[in-house]
Design an enzyme around this catalytic site. Structure first.
Site, mmCIF file in Angstrom:
data_model
loop_
_atom_site.group_PDB
_atom_site.id
_atom_site.type_symbol
_atom_site.label_atom_id
_atom_site.label_comp_id
_atom_site.label_asym_id
_atom_site.label_seq_id
_atom_site.Cartn_x
_atom_site.Cartn_y
_atom_site.Cartn_z
ATOM 1 C CD GLU A 7 8.562 2.981 1.870
ATOM 2 O OE1 GLU A 7 7.414 2.640 1.508
ATOM 3 O OE2 GLU A 7 8.965 4.163 1.800
ATOM 4 C CB SER A 37 11.596 7.920 5.768
ATOM 5 O OG SER A 37 12.379 9.082 5.565
ATOM 6 C CD GLU A 38 9.114 7.713 0.105
ATOM 7 O OE1 GLU A 38 8.329 6.757 0.003
ATOM 8 O OE2 GLU A 38 8.939 8.667 0.887
ATOM 9 C CG PHE A 61 4.205 3.567 -6.160
ATOM 10 C CD1 PHE A 61 3.524 3.027 -7.244
ATOM 11 C CD2 PHE A 61 3.946 3.070 -4.902
ATOM 12 C CE1 PHE A 61 2.588 2.016 -7.070
ATOM 13 C CE2 PHE A 61 3.017 2.055 -4.711
ATOM 14 C CZ PHE A 61 2.336 1.525 -5.791
ATOM 15 C CG ASP A 63 4.167 8.576 -8.833
ATOM 16 O OD1 ASP A 63 4.503 7.384 -8.993
ATOM 17 O OD2 ASP A 63 3.253 9.123 -9.476
ATOM 18 C CG HIS A 107 0.505 5.600 -5.754
ATOM 19 N ND1 HIS A 107 -0.292 6.579 -5.215
ATOM 20 C CD2 HIS A 107 1.118 4.981 -4.707
ATOM 21 C CE1 HIS A 107 -0.183 6.546 -3.890
ATOM 22 N NE2 HIS A 107 0.666 5.590 -3.567
#
Length: 239
Positions: A7, A37-38, A61, A63, A107
């Site tokens: 991203e 969209s991870e 991040f 997380d 985060h």
């Protein structure tokens, strides 16, 4: 064959500017901006890696690895084993890790220990600019998937530049400071903290040896044990 995917890593240069200049140099066919969209980022990178590409996938991040954890824990590290070595996944997942900067609860986690329990993953967490360069060079060359944790609190830090062609082997800890009374072991952000602690201890006549692990997997246990054999005491500092 090396591509970057994530991203805002294109013209924007990444949210922490860690991809700055790559888009201008290599263009949109090598540096791919993605939707938020991870699962798509890691799934696409996994598929590309299985077909001969060497993707460097960025999760903004650390997380957010929780969103694509099935790929990270159940699929990517198992492919080489399940195919009997016929298919490798030479994939790097780089991500901004750790807390201390007020980014908010979702985060600010240090999640390298999530990955530490998953067999088949290499885990790198550098503490210096030169180590970032050297370990990333090894990560891109690796036929095993690499989780590359870059601590947000270290992005603005300064250090010696990496020498030309710097490739740092995995599993080689650095003895940052030699000592005789106690061994201090750190990783990423905790390394400058224990260096400062060692300086403070020295004012009281206590000689602390400081070890930067650099990678959790493979772990340079030999370096740690050799130090403890000398000092007889160990303190492990992690976030």
């Amino acid at each position: 064959s090396v591509v970057c995917i994530g991203e805002d890593i294109g013209a924007a240069g990444g949210v922490f500017k860690t991809a700055q200049g790559l888009f201008d140099e290599f263009g949109p066919t090598r540096v791919w901006d993605t939707p938020i969209s991870e699962q798509a980022i890691i799934g696409a990178a996994m598929g590309a890696a299985m077909t001969g590409v060497r993707p460097v996938a960025e999760i903004m991040f650390s997380d957010f690895l929780a969103v694509c954890w099935d790929f990270v824990a159940n699929e990517i590290p198992k492919v080489r084993y399940m195919t009997g070595g016929q298919v490798t996944v030479p994939l790097v997942v780089r991500t901004a890790n750790g807390g201390g900067l007020g980014f908010g609860a979702q985060h600010s986690q240090a999640v390298e220990n999530w990955a530490f329990t998953v067999p088949g993953l290499v885990i790198a967490a550098p503490s210096t600019p030169a180590d970032v360069m050297g370990l990333m060079a090894s990560a891109i060359r690796s036929d095993d998937p690499v989780m590359f944790f870059e601590h947000k609190a270290l992005f603005a830090s300064k250090g010696e530049p990496a020498p030309e062609g710097h490739v740092l082997p995995f599993g080689e800890a650095a003895v940052v400071r030699e000592g005789t009374d106690i061994t201090l072991v750190g990783l990423a952000w905790s390394v400058p903290i224990i260096k400062e602690a060692a300086d403070l201890l020295a004012t009281s006549g206590i000689s602390a040896e400081v070890i930067d692990l650099r990678t959790l997997v493979p772990l340079d246990a030999a370096a740690v044990l050799a130090s403890v054999a000398k000092t007889s005491r160990i303190l492990i500092v992690e976030e």
